[in-house]
Design a protein around this motif. Structure first.
Motif, PDB file in Angstrom:
ATOM      1  N   GLN A  86       0.846  -1.190   0.000  1.00 41.05           N
ATOM      2  CA  GLN A  86       0.000   0.000   0.000  1.00 41.05           C
ATOM      3  C   GLN A  86       0.880   1.238   0.000  1.00 41.05           C
ATOM      4  O   GLN A  86       1.654   1.460   0.934  1.00 41.05           O
TER       5      GLN A  86
ATOM      6  N   LYS B 259      -1.657  -5.400  10.527  1.00 37.00           N
ATOM      7  CA  LYS B 259      -1.676  -3.943  10.479  1.00 37.00           C
ATOM      8  C   LYS B 259      -0.572  -3.374   9.599  1.00 37.00           C
ATOM      9  O   LYS B 259      -0.510  -2.164   9.380  1.00 37.00           O
TER      10      LYS B 259
ATOM     11  N   LEU C 155       1.388  -5.315   3.831  1.00 33.24           N
ATOM     12  CA  LEU C 155       0.422  -6.012   4.670  1.00 33.24           C
ATOM     13  C   LEU C 155       0.339  -7.475   4.256  1.00 33.24           C
ATOM     14  O   LEU C 155       0.374  -7.792   3.066  1.00 33.24           O
TER      15      LEU C 155
ATOM     16  N   TYR D 203     -12.398   4.260   3.353  1.00 36.73           N
ATOM     17  CA  TYR D 203     -13.231   3.099   3.058  1.00 36.73           C
ATOM     18  C   TYR D 203     -12.813   2.525   1.704  1.00 36.73           C
ATOM     19  O   TYR D 203     -12.806   3.227   0.700  1.00 36.73           O
TER      20      TYR D 203
ATOM     21  N   TYR E  95     -14.133  -2.525   3.182  1.00 34.12           N
ATOM     22  CA  TYR E  95     -13.222  -2.415   4.311  1.00 34.12           C
ATOM     23  C   TYR E  95     -13.180  -0.979   4.810  1.00 34.12           C
ATOM     24  O   TYR E  95     -13.453  -0.032   4.084  1.00 34.12           O
ATOM     25  N   ARG E  96     -12.770  -0.835   6.066  1.00 38.10           N
ATOM     26  CA  ARG E  96     -12.507   0.479   6.631  1.00 38.10           C
ATOM     27  C   ARG E  96     -11.079   0.456   7.190  1.00 38.10           C
ATOM     28  O   ARG E  96     -10.691  -0.520   7.856  1.00 38.10           O
ATOM     29  N   GLN E  97     -10.344   1.528   6.942  1.00 37.66           N
ATOM     30  CA  GLN E  97      -8.964   1.581   7.422  1.00 37.66           C
ATOM     31  C   GLN E  97      -8.736   2.841   8.242  1.00 37.66           C
ATOM     32  O   GLN E  97      -9.031   3.955   7.797  1.00 37.66           O
ATOM     33  N   THR E  98      -8.231   2.656   9.455  1.00 35.00           N
ATOM     34  CA  THR E  98      -7.829   3.761  10.319  1.00 35.00           C
ATOM     35  C   THR E  98      -6.445   3.464  10.871  1.00 35.00           C
ATOM     36  O   THR E  98      -5.990   2.305  10.861  1.00 35.00           O
TER      37      THR E  98
ATOM     38  N   GLY F 286      -6.273  -0.300  11.873  1.00 32.06           N
ATOM     39  CA  GLY F 286      -5.826  -0.957  10.654  1.00 32.06           C
ATOM     40  C   GLY F 286      -6.972  -1.182   9.684  1.00 32.06           C
ATOM     41  O   GLY F 286      -7.944  -0.423   9.662  1.00 32.06           O
ATOM     42  N   LEU F 287      -6.880  -2.248   8.910  1.00 34.47           N
ATOM     43  CA  LEU F 287      -7.867  -2.564   7.879  1.00 34.47           C
ATOM     44  C   LEU F 287      -8.887  -3.541   8.451  1.00 34.47           C
ATOM     45  O   LEU F 287      -8.539  -4.639   8.874  1.00 34.47           O
ATOM     46  N   GLU F 288     -10.144  -3.134   8.459  1.00 38.89           N
ATOM     47  CA  GLU F 288     -11.200  -3.964   9.022  1.00 38.89           C
ATOM     48  C   GLU F 288     -12.216  -4.302   7.939  1.00 38.89           C
ATOM     49  O   GLU F 288     -12.671  -3.417   7.213  1.00 38.89           O
TER      50      GLU F 288
END
Lengths: 112, 115
Positions: free
Chosen positions: A38, A104, A89, B90, B35-38, B42-44
């Motif tokens: 990424q 993560k 990742l 997102y 997915y949602r990434q914060t 992380g990536l959910e």
């Protein structure tokens, strides 16, 4: 429940160095494992996919290995370049009908 | 191939407003993922569809979130009402499930900021 961990969270290396990124997973009964890259502000790009029956996959300077018994995968990058700087990742899939579980990531910086 | 297309790329809205994110998967793919990434989490995975049918929405945070896939070429993720904690990137991804070697292709993401 599958959990995927990547350590370290960040890594900085000089250009030209060979390096290894680590990924561990808790459930060894995986279906496949994937490595993604990424770039900042961008989506994920798939680099390599290793099936559960395989031990490694190679693409150019990248080599990914899989050891199910120890719950580990590594991504080896040979002769690193500044263009390799990104977040990497790994993600594990437990069966054909389950989604990927992501770590993560490790943020890699290759310094010229 | 245009890849996975998401719109809008950026969205800034005020708390309480409805937000709709859109995704066009790669033609021929039969699975779609939101997915949602914060930074913190992380990536959910929020939800995924196989052949337009929602398979697992256990990752959807709460009833304020809903997703639809009316056909094979379009999906929406709606947040109503939006809250500041929904601020994230997102991602939509698609894949062709075929014998276990499927690769997920990600869109560029929608960066959402709820004020």
């Amino acid at each position: 429940k599958q959990e995927v961990t990547q350590i370290p969270a960040a890594l900085s290396v000089p250009e030209g160095e060979n390096l290894v990124l680590n990924c561990s997973f808790t459930d060894s009964a995986i279906y496949n494992l994937q490595w993604f890259r990424q770039d900042p502000g961008k989506g994920l790009t798939s680099l390599l996919l290793i099936q559960s029956s395989q031990r490694e996959q190679t693409s150019g300077r990248l080599n990914a290995s899989l050891d199910k018994s120890s719950g580990r995968s590594t991504l080896y990058i040979a002769a690193s370049q500044p263009g390799d700087s990104a977040t990497y990742l790994c993600a594990a899939k437990n069966s054909g009908n389950t989604p990927l579980v992501f770590g993560k990531g490790t943020r890699l910086s290759v310094i010229a | 191939d245009a890849g996975v297309i998401q719109s809008p790329r950026h969205e800034v809205t005020e708390m309480g407003q409805e937000v709709t994110l859109r995704c066009k998967p790669i033609s021929g793919h039969n699975s779609l993922f939101w997915y949602r990434q914060t930074m913190m989490r992380g990536l959910e995975l929020l939800i995924y569809f196989n052949n337009n049918v929602p398979i697992d929405d256990s990752g959807m945070p709460e009833d304020r979130f809903s997703a639809k896939m009316p056909n094979a070429s379009f999906s929406t993720l709606k947040i109503q009402p939006s809250e500041p904690r929904d601020s994230a990137v997102y991602f939509c991804a698609s894949s062709l499930v075929q014998g276990g070697s499927e690769t997920q292709y990600f869109g560029p993401g929608t960066r959402l900021l709820v004020l």
